[in-house]
Scaffold this motif. Sequence first.
Motif, PDB file in Angstrom:
ATOM      1  N   SER A 136      -1.832  18.624  28.120  1.00 19.14           N
ATOM      2  CA  SER A 136      -2.381  19.440  29.211  1.00 19.14           C
ATOM      3  C   SER A 136      -3.333  18.622  30.073  1.00 19.14           C
ATOM      4  O   SER A 136      -3.807  17.561  29.665  1.00 19.14           O
ATOM      5  CB  SER A 136      -3.129  20.653  28.630  1.00 19.14           C
ATOM      6  N   ARG A 137      -3.577  19.154  31.263  1.00 20.70           N
ATOM      7  CA  ARG A 137      -4.515  18.499  32.180  1.00 20.70           C
ATOM      8  C   ARG A 137      -5.913  18.457  31.569  1.00 20.70           C
ATOM      9  O   ARG A 137      -6.635  17.473  31.709  1.00 20.70           O
ATOM     10  CB  ARG A 137      -4.536  19.282  33.504  1.00 20.70           C
ATOM     11  N   GLU A 138      -6.269  19.499  30.830  1.00 17.44           N
ATOM     12  CA  GLU A 138      -7.581  19.572  30.188  1.00 17.44           C
ATOM     13  C   GLU A 138      -7.752  18.459  29.155  1.00 17.44           C
ATOM     14  O   GLU A 138      -8.825  17.837  29.058  1.00 17.44           O
ATOM     15  CB  GLU A 138      -7.771  20.927  29.500  1.00 17.44           C
ATOM     16  N   GLN A 176      -6.100  15.617  29.187  1.00 24.25           N
ATOM     17  CA  GLN A 176      -6.192  14.356  29.946  1.00 24.25           C
ATOM     18  C   GLN A 176      -7.625  14.159  30.462  1.00 24.25           C
ATOM     19  O   GLN A 176      -8.181  13.064  30.408  1.00 24.25           O
ATOM     20  CB  GLN A 176      -5.184  14.386  31.113  1.00 24.25           C
ATOM     21  N   GLU A 177      -8.216  15.232  30.933  1.00 26.18           N
ATOM     22  CA  GLU A 177      -9.579  15.180  31.460  1.00 26.18           C
ATOM     23  C   GLU A 177     -10.577  14.801  30.350  1.00 26.18           C
ATOM     24  O   GLU A 177     -11.472  13.965  30.545  1.00 26.18           O
ATOM     25  CB  GLU A 177      -9.947  16.539  32.052  1.00 26.18           C
ATOM     26  N   THR A 183       5.048  15.624  31.928  1.00 20.22           N
ATOM     27  CA  THR A 183       3.913  15.643  32.863  1.00 20.22           C
ATOM     28  C   THR A 183       3.162  14.320  32.710  1.00 20.22           C
ATOM     29  O   THR A 183       2.821  13.936  31.592  1.00 20.22           O
ATOM     30  CB  THR A 183       2.956  16.813  32.531  1.00 20.22           C
ATOM     31  N   TRP A 184       2.949  13.631  33.796  1.00 21.99           N
ATOM     32  CA  TRP A 184       2.343  12.287  33.696  1.00 21.99           C
ATOM     33  C   TRP A 184       1.172  12.136  34.641  1.00 21.99           C
ATOM     34  O   TRP A 184       1.017  12.895  35.604  1.00 21.99           O
ATOM     35  CB  TRP A 184       3.387  11.191  33.956  1.00 21.99           C
ATOM     36  N   TYR A 185       0.352  11.051  34.390  1.00 22.43           N
ATOM     37  CA  TYR A 185      -0.875  10.770  35.175  1.00 22.43           C
ATOM     38  C   TYR A 185      -0.922   9.281  35.521  1.00 22.43           C
ATOM     39  O   TYR A 185      -1.942   8.622  35.332  1.00 22.43           O
ATOM     40  CB  TYR A 185      -2.112  11.213  34.375  1.00 22.43           C
ATOM     41  N   ASP A 219      -9.701   9.148  39.622  1.00 19.66           N
ATOM     42  CA  ASP A 219      -9.318  10.503  39.176  1.00 19.66           C
ATOM     43  C   ASP A 219      -8.479  10.426  37.903  1.00 19.66           C
ATOM     44  O   ASP A 219      -8.322   9.355  37.317  1.00 19.66           O
ATOM     45  CB  ASP A 219      -8.612  11.286  40.279  1.00 19.66           C
ATOM     46  N   LEU A 220      -7.944  11.582  37.545  1.00 25.63           N
ATOM     47  CA  LEU A 220      -7.216  11.667  36.264  1.00 25.63           C
ATOM     48  C   LEU A 220      -5.942  10.817  36.240  1.00 25.63           C
ATOM     49  O   LEU A 220      -5.456  10.470  35.174  1.00 25.63           O
ATOM     50  CB  LEU A 220      -6.848  13.119  35.962  1.00 25.63           C
ATOM     51  N   SER A 221      -5.392  10.482  37.417  1.00 24.54           N
ATOM     52  CA  SER A 221      -4.200   9.626  37.458  1.00 24.54           C
ATOM     53  C   SER A 221      -4.619   8.198  37.134  1.00 24.54           C
ATOM     54  O   SER A 221      -4.875   7.377  38.025  1.00 24.54           O
ATOM     55  CB  SER A 221      -3.545   9.694  38.834  1.00 24.54           C
TER      56      SER A 221
END
Length: 296
Positions: A207-209, A211-212, A244-246, A275-277
Motif C-alpha cells: 500500500s501507499r501507506e 511505502q510512506e 503498484t510501483w514507486y 517524494d514516494l517515487s
Amino acid sequence: MDRKHSKLLEMSEAIYAEPDMNKKVKFNRGEMEERIVDIYVSADTLRDGETSTKREETADTAPNNGPGDQHSVHVQWWERPSGVAAVCLGLLCVLLLAGIIGQSLQYSNVSKNSSAERDQLQTSNNNLTKERDQLQTSYNNMTKERDKLQTERDVLSGRLTNLKKTCPEGWQRFESSWYFLSTETKTWKESRQDCLERGADLVIINSREEQEFLFKLNKRVWIGLTDSDNEGTWKWVDGTPLTTWYWYYPQPDNGGAKPKNGEEDCVEIRTDQSDLSAWNDLSCAENLHWICEKVV
Ligand SMILES: [Ca+2]
Ligand SMILES: [Ca+2]
C-alpha cells in the motif's frame, strides 16, 4: 303311482273298447266332457305326476261340474311347483347377477381409488425426494461455509494473538506487521537470508501507506522485489507479480548502457528523492541496509 297307472289303463281300455251297440248308451253332454277332461288329465299325468294326482282328485271329487270345469283343470304355471321353482331359480339368478355386478362395480371403484391414491403417494414421494435433495445440497453448502468461516476465525484469532504481543527488540510495528531495519549492510541475497533466519522475509509493499512508512525511515534499503528470474518481469519474494510501483524516472534501467556491476535485478528505496517515487533497480551485489517484514 301304481294306482295312477291302473287308472290310466282303465281309461285307455274304456276308450278303445268295442262299443256295445246293443247297449243303449246315453251320454249327456256333461258326461262326454268329463271323458275329454280325463284324457287331458292323463296326458298331463305322464308329464307331471303331482299335477296329475291333483287333476284326478279334482275329477273324482267333482265329476259332474259341467262344461266350465275345463278351466279349473287347466293348471296355470304359478300353481305348479316346477313353475314356482323355475321362478325362484330365475329370481335367484337375477339376485346373483345383481350381486356380481355390484361386487364388480365396488371392486372397480376400489381399484380406481387405490390407483389414484397410489399416484398421489408417488407424487408426494417424488416431492419429498426433491425436497430432501435440496435440503442435502443446502446442508452441504452450509457445511462448506461453516468450515470456511472457522478457518477465517482461526486466522483472525492467530493474528489477534500476535497483535497483542509486544514487538521483539529491534523491531517496530506498522499496522499489522513487524519491521526489522538492519544496522549492517549486505548484498540483496544475504539480506534476504538474514530475514528468513529471523522468521520473516524482505519487505513486500502492499500500500501507499506502507511505502510512506518505509520512505520515512530515511535509509537506503533493499526491498523484496527482483527480476533476476526473468529480466523486466518484477516479482515480490512471495512470488506475486508487481502491480503498484514507486519508480523514479528513468528507473528501472537495468544499469543503463554500461552498468558498473552488471545487470540491475534488485530494488532499493533511495533517500535522495523528494517524494514516494523513490525506487531504483540496482546490482544485487551491492551492499545496503535491508528491511525484514513479518506479518502478524
Ligand atoms: Ca533488471
Ligand atoms: Ca537502476
